[in-house]
Scaffold this motif. Structure first.
Motif, mmCIF file in Angstrom:
data_model
loop_
_atom_site.group_PDB
_atom_site.id
_atom_site.type_symbol
_atom_site.label_atom_id
_atom_site.label_comp_id
_atom_site.label_asym_id
_atom_site.label_seq_id
_atom_site.Cartn_x
_atom_site.Cartn_y
_atom_site.Cartn_z
ATOM 1 N N LYS A 90 0.834 -1.194 0.000
ATOM 2 C CA LYS A 90 0.000 0.000 0.000
ATOM 3 C C LYS A 90 0.877 1.255 0.000
ATOM 4 C CE LYS A 90 -3.976 1.809 2.530
ATOM 5 N NZ LYS A 90 -4.873 1.550 3.652
ATOM 6 N N GLU A 146 2.902 -0.189 3.546
ATOM 7 C CA GLU A 146 2.279 -1.260 4.336
ATOM 8 C C GLU A 146 1.951 -2.453 3.447
ATOM 9 O OE1 GLU A 146 -1.789 -1.758 7.008
ATOM 10 O OE2 GLU A 146 -1.139 0.227 6.373
ATOM 11 N N LEU A 192 -0.199 -5.533 2.148
ATOM 12 C CA LEU A 192 -1.631 -5.800 2.053
ATOM 13 C C LEU A 192 -1.861 -7.298 2.032
ATOM 14 C CD1 LEU A 192 -2.535 -3.242 -0.734
ATOM 15 C CD2 LEU A 192 -3.137 -3.081 1.671
ATOM 16 N N ASP A 193 -2.923 -7.731 2.710
ATOM 17 C CA ASP A 193 -3.255 -9.156 2.660
ATOM 18 C C ASP A 193 -4.736 -9.393 2.386
ATOM 19 O OD1 ASP A 193 -4.236 -8.328 5.080
ATOM 20 O OD2 ASP A 193 -3.129 -9.759 6.281
ATOM 21 N N ASP A 194 -5.519 -8.346 2.377
ATOM 22 C CA ASP A 194 -6.946 -8.445 2.112
ATOM 23 C C ASP A 194 -7.180 -8.301 0.605
ATOM 24 O OD1 ASP A 194 -9.439 -6.387 1.681
ATOM 25 O OD2 ASP A 194 -9.902 -7.960 3.133
ATOM 26 N N ASN A 236 -8.457 -4.863 -0.641
ATOM 27 C CA ASN A 236 -7.418 -3.834 -0.571
ATOM 28 C C ASN A 236 -6.363 -4.035 -1.661
ATOM 29 O OD1 ASN A 236 -8.267 -2.108 1.539
ATOM 30 N ND2 ASN A 236 -7.689 -3.660 3.031
ATOM 31 N N ILE A 237 -6.033 -5.277 -1.936
ATOM 32 C CA ILE A 237 -5.068 -5.568 -2.997
ATOM 33 C C ILE A 237 -5.627 -5.102 -4.340
ATOM 34 C CG2 ILE A 237 -3.968 -7.439 -4.310
ATOM 35 C CD1 ILE A 237 -3.625 -8.901 -1.574
ATOM 36 N N GLU A 296 -5.487 -1.335 -4.534
ATOM 37 C CA GLU A 296 -4.118 -0.882 -4.795
ATOM 38 C C GLU A 296 -3.740 -1.096 -6.253
ATOM 39 O OE1 GLU A 296 -1.765 0.897 -2.980
ATOM 40 O OE2 GLU A 296 -3.527 1.161 -1.725
#
Length: 186
Positions: free
Chosen positions: A6, A60, A62-64, A67-68, A71
């Motif tokens: 992120k 940061e 990202l693992d969700d 959110n990925i 991005e």
């Protein structure tokens, strides 16, 4: 192994991420805006250290999945507006949809849910930042800037610029020139 990051939006970010991975003894296969591919498998401990180091730098991991995806959308828009001289031959929504292989409605809904603004609003904000940059460098006319950023007219660009910044592009440029003149008088 691919990691998504992120706030990774510049060439400097790419260098910093690569450096942090090298400190952990990891080899980068590729480093792109928002994503890095690593040759080795990464332990949970290495991931935690890497993420802590990234946070210190304003980045940061990202693992969700949502959110990925957001991005990826942001990175695509940033590359499209700030780093590409190629002009897509299709409208923004088709371009984004084609590049990411998703239906635009799904992308748009996901982006709005996560970011709180629409993809189009995000594009406009970045276009206006690019207009500011081009005005400051004083290399292109407003007509050339409008054409380069796919505005239908100079009037459209000016209206959007004023709506976002509260200033006309001409006034923005005058303020910059006056500021430079004032600095020279010191």
């Amino acid at each position: 192994m691919k990691l998504y990051i992120k706030h990774m939006v510049s060439l400097r970010c790419k260098m910093v991420v690569k450096s942090e991975l090298e400190k952990l003894g990891l080899t980068c296969v590729s480093v792109e805006l928002g994503m890095v591919e690593i040759m080795e498998e990464v332990s949970n401990e290495q991931l935690e250290i890497f993420n802590q180091n990234l946070k210190k730098l304003g980045l940061e991991l990202l693992d969700d999945k949502k959110n990925i995806l957001v991005e990826k959308i942001k990175t695509l828009i940033i590359e499209m507006i700030h780093y590409s001289d190629e002009v897509p031959n299709v409208n923004d929504s088709d371009y984004i949809s084609q590049k990411l292989n998703y239906d635009y409605t799904y992308l748009s809904n996901t982006f709005s849910e996560v970011k709180g603004i629409t993809i189009q609003q995000y594009i406009i904000l970045h276009k206006i930042e690019k207009v500011k940059e081009l005005l400051i460098y004083d290399e292109l006319t407003l007509t050339e800037i409008a054409h380069r950023l796919h505005y239908s007219s100079v009037a459209h660009l000016s209206n959007q610029f004023k709506k976002v910044t509260g200033l006309t592009p001409t006034y923005f440029k005058e303020v910059k020139e006056n500021r430079n003149n004032n600095l020279e008088d010191l």
